[in-house]
Design an enzyme around this catalytic site. Structure first.
Site, PDB file in Angstrom:
ATOM      1  N   PRO A 117       0.627  -1.222  -0.142  1.00  0.00           N
ATOM      2  CA  PRO A 117      -0.068  -0.068   0.423  1.00  0.00           C
ATOM      3  C   PRO A 117       0.942   1.719   0.020  1.00  0.00           C
ATOM      4  O   PRO A 117       1.193   1.248   0.802  1.00  0.00           O
ATOM      5  CB  PRO A 117      -0.584   0.003   1.166  1.00  0.00           C
ATOM      6  CG  PRO A 117      -0.991  -1.715   1.705  1.00  0.00           C
ATOM      7  CD  PRO A 117       0.327  -2.314   1.598  1.00  0.00           C
ATOM      8  N   GLU A 118       0.707   1.976  -1.224  1.00  0.00           N
ATOM      9  CA  GLU A 118       1.202   3.771  -1.062  1.00  0.00           C
ATOM     10  C   GLU A 118       0.823   3.992  -1.082  1.00  0.00           C
ATOM     11  O   GLU A 118      -0.918   3.820  -0.762  1.00  0.00           O
ATOM     12  CB  GLU A 118       2.121   3.514  -2.242  1.00  0.00           C
ATOM     13  CG  GLU A 118       3.540   2.318  -2.344  1.00  0.00           C
ATOM     14  CD  GLU A 118       4.567   2.193  -2.858  1.00  0.00           C
ATOM     15  OE1 GLU A 118       4.640   3.397  -3.236  1.00  0.00           O
ATOM     16  OE2 GLU A 118       5.538   1.909  -2.475  1.00  0.00           O
ATOM     17  N   LYS A 178      -0.257   8.159   3.817  1.00  0.00           N
ATOM     18  CA  LYS A 178       0.015   6.786   3.829  1.00  0.00           C
ATOM     19  C   LYS A 178      -1.326   6.722   4.886  1.00  0.00           C
ATOM     20  O   LYS A 178      -1.455   5.356   5.705  1.00  0.00           O
ATOM     21  CB  LYS A 178       0.800   5.452   3.991  1.00  0.00           C
ATOM     22  CG  LYS A 178       1.709   5.701   3.048  1.00  0.00           C
ATOM     23  CD  LYS A 178       2.441   5.076   2.846  1.00  0.00           C
ATOM     24  CE  LYS A 178       4.173   5.503   1.963  1.00  0.00           C
ATOM     25  NZ  LYS A 178       5.295   5.239   2.335  1.00  0.00           N
ATOM     26  N   ARG A 185      15.864  -0.443   3.219  1.00  0.00           N
ATOM     27  CA  ARG A 185      14.613  -1.045   2.262  1.00  0.00           C
ATOM     28  C   ARG A 185      14.914  -1.854   0.517  1.00  0.00           C
ATOM     29  O   ARG A 185      16.178  -1.575   0.309  1.00  0.00           O
ATOM     30  CB  ARG A 185      13.709   0.067   1.611  1.00  0.00           C
ATOM     31  CG  ARG A 185      13.247   0.516   3.281  1.00  0.00           C
ATOM     32  CD  ARG A 185      11.610  -0.201   4.122  1.00  0.00           C
ATOM     33  NE  ARG A 185      11.056  -0.685   3.846  1.00  0.00           N
ATOM     34  CZ  ARG A 185       9.596   0.318   3.047  1.00  0.00           C
ATOM     35  NH1 ARG A 185       9.718   1.292   3.407  1.00  0.00           N
ATOM     36  NH2 ARG A 185       8.853  -0.504   2.257  1.00  0.00           N
TER      37      ARG A 185
END
Ligand SMILES: [Zn+2]
Length: 267
Positions: A2-3, A50, A252
Site C-alpha cells: 500500500p502506497e 498513507k 528497504r
C-alpha cells in the site's frame, strides 16, 4: 504494497459507502474505544499520505496506517472472512456491510479533531495526490528536514517531506529520472530534487483508477514497472541486468539499472 495511491483508492471506495452510515458494531484492539463508535454515524473518510482517517459525528476519529501488509475487505454481515481473526485490526459494521481492516501497522482512536490536525501538520508533508505543492517547495522542505548527506531515497520515503511515496515508487521514480539510488541530497540541485517529487505526484495520480500499479506506460507487454521486483532481469530500456539491494536508513529493498542510473563517479 500500500502506497499513497492505494490509500486514496481505499478512501474513494469507503467514503461514499460509510459516510452518513450508523455503525451497529465495531471491533478493534481497544474495546472501550470500539464501544464508543457503536451507534455513532460516520461523518467522513479522509486519506492523507498513507494514513486513513475515519471521522465520526461525535468528534472521534480512527486513524489507520496499513504498513506493508495491511488491507481492507468488505463482507455481508455474519459471512466468513478471507483472513484469520487474529489478523483483525478494525471492523466497522453498518446495517448492510462489514468493513474489515486486517494487519494494519497502526490503528489509533483520536478523541479530539485537534489531535488529528496536529498529526497531519507535524508528521505529514503535503499529500502528493491532493495538494498541488510546488516541486521547488518540496525540494527545500526535504533539505530542511533531512541532513545534507542523507540519501535521496530516504528523502522520497520521508512522509514529513511529502506524503504518498512508498517503496515501489521510490525505485521507479529514480529509474525514470535516471538517478542512482546511492545519490545523496548534497549531490543534486533543487531542480532535480523537485522533479523527483513532481514525477511521484504524476505517477500516484495516474494510478488512482483500478487495476495494477503502472509506472511504465509503453505499448507492449514487457511489464508495468521498470525496475521494482526485477532484480537479475534485463533492463527494459538498455538490457543491462537490474541490480537490487537493501539501501537507505530503513534498509528497504531497492532496484536500479546501473547503466540508466549512473552514479556520479560513473560519468
Ligand atoms: Zn537500463
Amino acid at each position: 504494497m500500500p502506497e499513497g495511491d492505494t490509500i486514496h483508492k481505499i478512501r474513494n471506495f469507503l467514503a461514499p459507502r460509510l459516510a452518513g452510515q450508523t455503525i451497529v458494531d465495531a471491533k478493534l484492539g481497544d474495546a472501550v474505544a470500539a464501544r464508543r463508535c457503536i451507534g455513532r454515524q460516520v461523518r467522513d473518510v479522509i486519506a492523507r499520505g498513507k494514513h486513513l482517517f475515519i471521522e465520526f459525528d461525535h468528534g472521534i476519529t480512527i486513524r489507520s496506517h496499513l504498513g506493508m501488509h495491511g488491507s481492507w475487505h468488505r463482507y455481508p454481515p455474519g459471512s466468513a472472512w478471507q483472513r484469520p481473526r487474529q489478523q483483525l485490526s478494525l471492523s466497522l459494521t453498518t446495517a448492510n456491510w462489514e468493513y474489515v481492516c486486517f494487519n494494519a501497522k497502526e490503528i489509533e482512536v483520536l478523541s479530539l479533531p485537534s489531535v488529528r490536525n496536529r498529526i497531519v501538520h507535524t508528521r505529514l508533508g503535503p499529500d502528493l495526490i491532493l495538494d498541488a505543492a510546488e516541486p521547488l517547495y518540496l525540494a527545500r522542505r526535504a533539505r530542511e528536514i533531512l541532513d545534507d548527506d542523507a540519501l535521496l531515497i530516504d528523502a522520497l520515503l520521508d512522509q514529513r517531506v511529502a506524503s504518498g511515496i512508498g517503496n515501489v515508487y521510490k525505485s521507479e521514480i529514480l529509474f525514470i529520472e535516471g538517478i542512482s539510488p546511492q545519490i545523496r541530497l548534497d549531490e543534486i540541485d533543487d531542480r532535480v530534487l523537485g522533479k523527483c517529487f513532481e514525477t511521484a505526484a504524476e505517477l500516484l495520480r495516474r494510478n488512482l483508477g483500478g487495476g495494477r500499479r503502472i509506472t511504465r506506460f509503453e505499448r507492449d507487454t514487457a511489464g508495468s514497472l521498470w525496475v521494482y521486483g526485477r532484480g537479475g532481469q534485463p533492463c527494459l530500456r538498455c538490457d543491462r541486468v537490474i541490480l537490487s539491494g537493501r539501501l537507505g536508513r530503513h534498509n528497504r529493498g531497492t532496484y536500479w539499472c546501473p547503466s540508466c542510473q549512473p552514479t556520479k563517479s560513473d560519468d
